[in-house]
Every structure is written in C-alpha cells, then in structure tokens.
Design an enzyme around this catalytic site. Structure first.
Site, PDB file in Angstrom:
ATOM      1  N   ARG A 100       1.075  -0.986  -0.133  1.00 28.76           N
ATOM      2  CA  ARG A 100       0.282  -0.045  -0.046  1.00 28.76           C
ATOM      3  C   ARG A 100       0.990   1.213   0.267  1.00 28.76           C
ATOM      4  NH1 ARG A 100      -1.697  -3.393  -1.402  1.00 28.76           N
ATOM      5  NH2 ARG A 100      -3.919  -4.206  -0.722  1.00 28.76           N
ATOM      6  N   SER A 154     -10.081   1.152   3.968  1.00 27.37           N
ATOM      7  CA  SER A 154      -9.310   0.708   5.659  1.00 27.37           C
ATOM      8  C   SER A 154      -8.629   2.129   6.478  1.00 27.37           C
ATOM      9  CB  SER A 154      -8.715  -0.431   5.122  1.00 27.37           C
ATOM     10  OG  SER A 154      -9.265  -1.537   4.292  1.00 27.37           O
ATOM     11  N   GLU A 162      -3.872   3.991   7.000  1.00 24.75           N
ATOM     12  CA  GLU A 162      -3.853   3.497   5.666  1.00 24.75           C
ATOM     13  C   GLU A 162      -4.232   4.535   5.018  1.00 24.75           C
ATOM     14  OE1 GLU A 162      -4.899  -0.345   3.647  1.00 24.75           O
ATOM     15  OE2 GLU A 162      -5.678   0.848   2.005  1.00 24.75           O
TER      16      GLU A 162
HETATM   17  C1  LIG Z   1     -15.101   1.430   0.020  1.00 26.31           C
HETATM   18  C2  LIG Z   1     -13.524   1.996  -0.217  1.00 26.31           C
HETATM   19  C3  LIG Z   1     -13.184   0.621  -0.733  1.00 26.31           C
HETATM   20  C4  LIG Z   1     -11.663   0.871  -0.774  1.00 26.31           C
HETATM   21  N1  LIG Z   1     -11.206  -0.835  -1.228  1.00 26.31           N
HETATM   22  C5  LIG Z   1      -9.714  -0.448  -1.123  1.00 26.31           C
HETATM   23  C6  LIG Z   1      -9.306  -1.783  -1.295  1.00 26.31           C
HETATM   24  O1  LIG Z   1      -9.621  -3.066  -1.501  1.00 26.31           O
HETATM   25  N2  LIG Z   1      -7.838  -2.027  -1.620  1.00 26.31           N
HETATM   26  C7  LIG Z   1      -7.016  -0.392  -1.284  1.00 26.31           C
HETATM   27  O2  LIG Z   1      -6.218  -0.634  -2.031  1.00 26.31           O
HETATM   28  N3  LIG Z   1      -7.661   0.542  -1.373  1.00 26.31           N
HETATM   29  C8  LIG Z   1      -9.120   0.911  -1.201  1.00 26.31           C
HETATM   30  N4  LIG Z   1      -9.550   1.630  -1.138  1.00 26.31           N
HETATM   31  C9  LIG Z   1      -8.279   2.805  -0.996  1.00 26.31           C
HETATM   32  C10 LIG Z   1      -8.216   3.496  -2.005  1.00 26.31           C
HETATM   33  O3  LIG Z   1      -9.588   3.583  -3.044  1.00 26.31           O
HETATM   34  C11 LIG Z   1      -7.723   2.987  -2.358  1.00 26.31           C
HETATM   35  O4  LIG Z   1      -6.301   3.499  -2.805  1.00 26.31           O
HETATM   36  C12 LIG Z   1      -7.443   4.145  -4.579  1.00 26.31           C
HETATM   37  O5  LIG Z   1      -6.032   3.273  -5.444  1.00 26.31           O
HETATM   38  C13 LIG Z   1      -7.399   5.651  -4.047  1.00 26.31           C
HETATM   39  O6  LIG Z   1      -7.557   5.975  -4.569  1.00 26.31           O
HETATM   40  P1  LIG Z   1      -8.151   7.534  -5.516  1.00 26.31           P
HETATM   41  O7  LIG Z   1      -7.864   8.331  -6.749  1.00 26.31           O
HETATM   42  O8  LIG Z   1      -9.330   7.606  -4.885  1.00 26.31           O
HETATM   43  O9  LIG Z   1      -6.599   8.511  -4.851  1.00 26.31           O
HETATM   44  P2  LIG Z   1      -6.830   9.866  -4.169  1.00 26.31           P
HETATM   45  O10 LIG Z   1      -7.103   9.180  -2.746  1.00 26.31           O
HETATM   46  O11 LIG Z   1      -6.796  10.885  -4.699  1.00 26.31           O
HETATM   47  O12 LIG Z   1      -4.716   9.727  -3.389  1.00 26.31           O
HETATM   48  C14 LIG Z   1      -4.376   8.764  -2.983  1.00 26.31           C
HETATM   49  C15 LIG Z   1      -2.768   9.234  -3.051  1.00 26.31           C
HETATM   50  O13 LIG Z   1      -2.724   9.373  -4.279  1.00 26.31           O
HETATM   51  C16 LIG Z   1      -2.198  10.370  -4.564  1.00 26.31           C
HETATM   52  N5  LIG Z   1      -2.318  10.906  -6.325  1.00 26.31           N
HETATM   53  C17 LIG Z   1      -3.756  10.615  -7.315  1.00 26.31           C
HETATM   54  N6  LIG Z   1      -3.652  10.877  -7.786  1.00 26.31           N
HETATM   55  C18 LIG Z   1      -2.537  11.236  -8.589  1.00 26.31           C
HETATM   56  C19 LIG Z   1      -1.594  11.572  -9.743  1.00 26.31           C
HETATM   57  N7  LIG Z   1      -1.916  10.779 -10.394  1.00 26.31           N
HETATM   58  N8  LIG Z   1      -0.172  11.557  -9.783  1.00 26.31           N
HETATM   59  C20 LIG Z   1       0.456  11.601  -8.263  1.00 26.31           C
HETATM   60  N9  LIG Z   1      -0.284  11.385  -6.938  1.00 26.31           N
HETATM   61  C21 LIG Z   1      -1.469  11.275  -7.729  1.00 26.31           C
HETATM   62  C22 LIG Z   1      -2.875  11.344  -3.444  1.00 26.31           C
HETATM   63  O14 LIG Z   1      -2.135  12.711  -3.703  1.00 26.31           O
HETATM   64  C23 LIG Z   1      -2.860  11.004  -2.643  1.00 26.31           C
HETATM   65  O15 LIG Z   1      -1.105  10.849  -1.678  1.00 26.31           O
HETATM   66  C24 LIG Z   1     -11.093   1.882  -0.687  1.00 26.31           C
HETATM   67  C25 LIG Z   1     -11.575   3.267  -0.695  1.00 26.31           C
HETATM   68  C26 LIG Z   1     -12.873   3.052  -0.153  1.00 26.31           C
HETATM   69  C27 LIG Z   1     -14.097   3.783  -0.018  1.00 26.31           C
END
Ligand SMILES: Cc1cc2nc3c(=O)[nH]c(=O)nc-3n(C[C@H](O)[C@H](O)[C@H](O)COP(=O)(O)OP(=O)(O)OC[C@H]3O[C@@H](n4cnc5c(N)ncnc54)[C@H](O)[C@@H]3O)c2cc1C
Length: 310
Positions: free
Chosen positions: A177, A228, A298
């Site tokens: 992660r 999480s 996380e």
């Molecule tokens: C209901 C639910 C279930 C989930 N299940 C899982 C799961 O099963 N497994 C898991 O691993 N995670 C899970 N997650 C967490 C999350 O969905 C993942 O980590 C997801 O990949 C984050 O994507 P995001 O676009 O929302 O990132 P954001 O939350 O917007 O950003 C996350 C990080 O990435 C950075 N970032 C985003 N885009 C870029 C870019 N283009 N360039 C540089 N930095 C960037 C941001 O600055 C931040 O540091 C879950 C979340 C929820 C709400």
C-alpha cells in the site's frame, strides 16, 4: 518583490479560466464528504489542464497537491493552502497486445469490469475498487490477492522540473500500500499507466468478479468512508484487532466505527476531519494498550498531522 500568495492564486486562476475556483469545496469531492476548501481548486478534465495547473502552481511557488477520487485522503476541516488539483483525465484504451493504457484520472472500477467482459485477466480484483488509476498506482492498491504492482508495465510521470518521463515499474519502489509517490514531497505527478493483461476464460473472470463484488457488499459498509483506515499489521487484521478491542459501533461526533467492518469508519453526514482523527487515535491507543500492536494508518492526512503519538 514576489506578489503575495493571494495575488499569485488569482494569477493562476485567471490562467486556468473555468477550470479553477477560489475556495473550492473538497468535501464535495471527497468520498468521506469531509474537508474544508482548497484556496484554489482546479478540476482537470484533460491532460493539458492537468499539466498547466501543476506547472503553473510550481512557477508561482504555490503549495500544490494532486488528487484523484479522494477516496483515501482525510482533508482537514480548515482546508488546504495553495492549489489542489482534482485529476479527472479519464481516457483509456485497450491495445492489441492485451495491454491497457489509462490516463491517471480514469476511474478504475468500470475499466476493470470492461477488462473482464473482454476476457482479459489481471485487474479483476479491482472491479469494486473506488478511485482513479493514479491513486491506485500511488497507493499500490490491492485486494483479494491482487496488487497494482503485479500488472503495471510502464508509466508516464511529470517530473518536478516539468518534464514528461517514461518510467519502469521498479521506479515506483512498490511496497504494501505504498510507493515512492505516496506522501512524497518530491512533486512527481503520474500522467498515464500501462498494464499488461492476459487472455483468460470469460466465465472464470465473470465468476471471480461476481465473487469479489459480493464479498465487498457483504463485508464493507456503504456510505461515506475512506475504506480501510489502517494497514493490516503483519500476520493479523486491523479490523479484527479494533473489533476485539470492543470498538465496533463507537462514535465520535458524526463519525462511527462500522458495525459491519471495524477497519471502516463512516461519516454519518455531519462528521468532521477532527472526529475521524479522534476515532483513529482512540483505535490506535486501545489496540496498542490491549494487544501491544501499533496500527499504522492506511489513509493519508492532508493539512493535518496524525497527532496521536508514536
Ligand atoms: C469503500 C472503499 C473501499 C476500498 N477498498 C480498497 C481495497 O480493497 N484495496 C485498496 O488498496 N484500497 C482500497 N480503498 C482505498 C482507495 O480506494 C484506493 O487507495 C484508491 O486506489 C485511491 O484512489 P484515489 O484516486 O481516490 O486516490 P486519492 O485518494 O485521491 O489519492 C491517494 C494518493 O495518491 C496521490 N495521487 C492521486 N493521483 C495522483 C497522480 N496522478 N499523481 C501523483 N499522485 C497522485 C494523492 O496525492 C494521494 O497521496 C478503498 C476505499 C474505499 C472508500
């Protein structure tokens, strides 16, 4: 003399036109529905705007943060200084050699579903994963035994100096992660990612996708959550430990530890980042005192520290 920060924000806002809004709400875009405004919020629907916003903020020496779906970030109640870019560059295509080429703002869940329908394995674990390709790569997201690092074959990143560079997977320094881009102050921005998929029997992929969807529906609460809250400690599960500490259903303000899954904290509609953070501290201190395990968040904190000690 350098113009003051407000004047520089106005300059960038004018350069970006309708894509930028002063004091733009981040709660509106956050999966948890929490967070104060960004001094300048930029919605980037295309690659040109994304790059222009990043380079413009850097040239004007403004604080900058790039987000995807805000599904994993806790934004403080007072908001963020400087520029927040929401990456909504959504394009993707499947290529002839079973590769998926995706812009970093593409939403991963529907793409993973299309891959299944095309009989392409490799990202089936992501059929219910919220967020964008960018967040998925930066977090090395994973589920059901799958992980982003297993299929990524190359990526394009924007360097702190503003150059577009193609990098190999090893560049990301993947861990559980985490990658070098997570919580990084270096300033790299992911632009595109390429994943190698493999032809797989359609019925098998569909059965797996259905199984994963059902498991998410059964085990994860619906509603406003950041997924999480803590990483699983080695050999154990954060949710099991929080439940064993007797914290299921515990509420602070408008945020509650889910009765369905104790590692999910849910904003019931009027929660604040301070409520979320207080519950995080409570879970950390109870699990540490009862079981001697230090839970590591996380989710990421923006504009606030996780000040629970340790
Ligand atoms: C209901 C639910 C279930 C989930 N299940 C899982 C799961 O099963 N497994 C898991 O691993 N995670 C899970 N997650 C967490 C999350 O969905 C993942 O980590 C997801 O990949 C984050 O994507 P995001 O676009 O929302 O990132 P954001 O939350 O917007 O950003 C996350 C990080 O990435 C950075 N970032 C985003 N885009 C870029 C870019 N283009 N360039 C540089 N930095 C960037 C941001 O600055 C931040 O540091 C879950 C979340 C929820 C709400």
């Amino acid at each position: 003399m350098k113009p003051d920060s407000d004047a520089r924000l106005d300059t960038l806002s004018q350069q970006l036109g309708t894509h930028a809004v002063r004091q733009g709400s981040l709660a509106k875009y956050s999966m948890a529905g929490i967070g104060g405004p960004a001094e300048l919020l930029v919605i980037a629907h295309d690659r040109e705007t994304l790059i222009a916003a990043v380079l413009g903020a850097r040239a004007l020496e403004l604080p900058l943060q790039v987000f995807g779906g805000l599904t994993n970030c806790l934004i403080c109640d007072s908001g963020l200084p400087g520029v927040a870019v929401l990456n909504q560059v959504r394009g993707y295509r499947f290529e002839a050699d079973y590769r998926l080429h995706a812009e970093s703002g593409a939403i991963i869940a529907p793409i993973a579903r299309v891959a299944v329908q095309r009989g392409l394995g490799g990202l089936t674990w992501a059929v219910g994963l919220p967020g964008t390709v960018g967040g998925m790569v930066v977090n090395n997201a994973g589920a059901f035994g799958g992980e982003t690092s297993s299929n990524l074959v190359s990526a394009e990143v924007l360097s702190p100096e503003g150059l577009v560079v193609e990098v190999e997977p090893s560049w990301f320094e993947f861990e559980y992660r985490r990658t070098r881009l997570k919580s990084s102050v270096e300033g790299w921005v992911l632009l595109t990612a390429v994943f190698q998929l493999r032809p797989t029997e359609l019925a098998h992929l569909q059965a797996k996708a259905d199984e994963y969807t059902a498991r998410r529906q059964r085990t994860q609460p619906p509603g406003r959550t950041l997924g999480s809250t803590f990483k699983n400690p080695p050999g154990d599960y954060a949710g099991r430990l929080i439940e064993a500490a007797g914290l299921k259903g515990r509420r602070i303000g408008g945020v509650v530890i889910s009765n369905q899954h104790a590692n999910f904290f849910v904003n019931e509609g009027y929660g604040t980042a301070a409520d979320y953070q207080a519950l995080i501290c409570l879970a950390q201190s109870e699990v540490a005192s009862q079981f001697g395990v230090r839970l590591e968040p996380e989710i990421e904190f923006f504009g606030m520290e996780c000040t629970c000690g340790g």
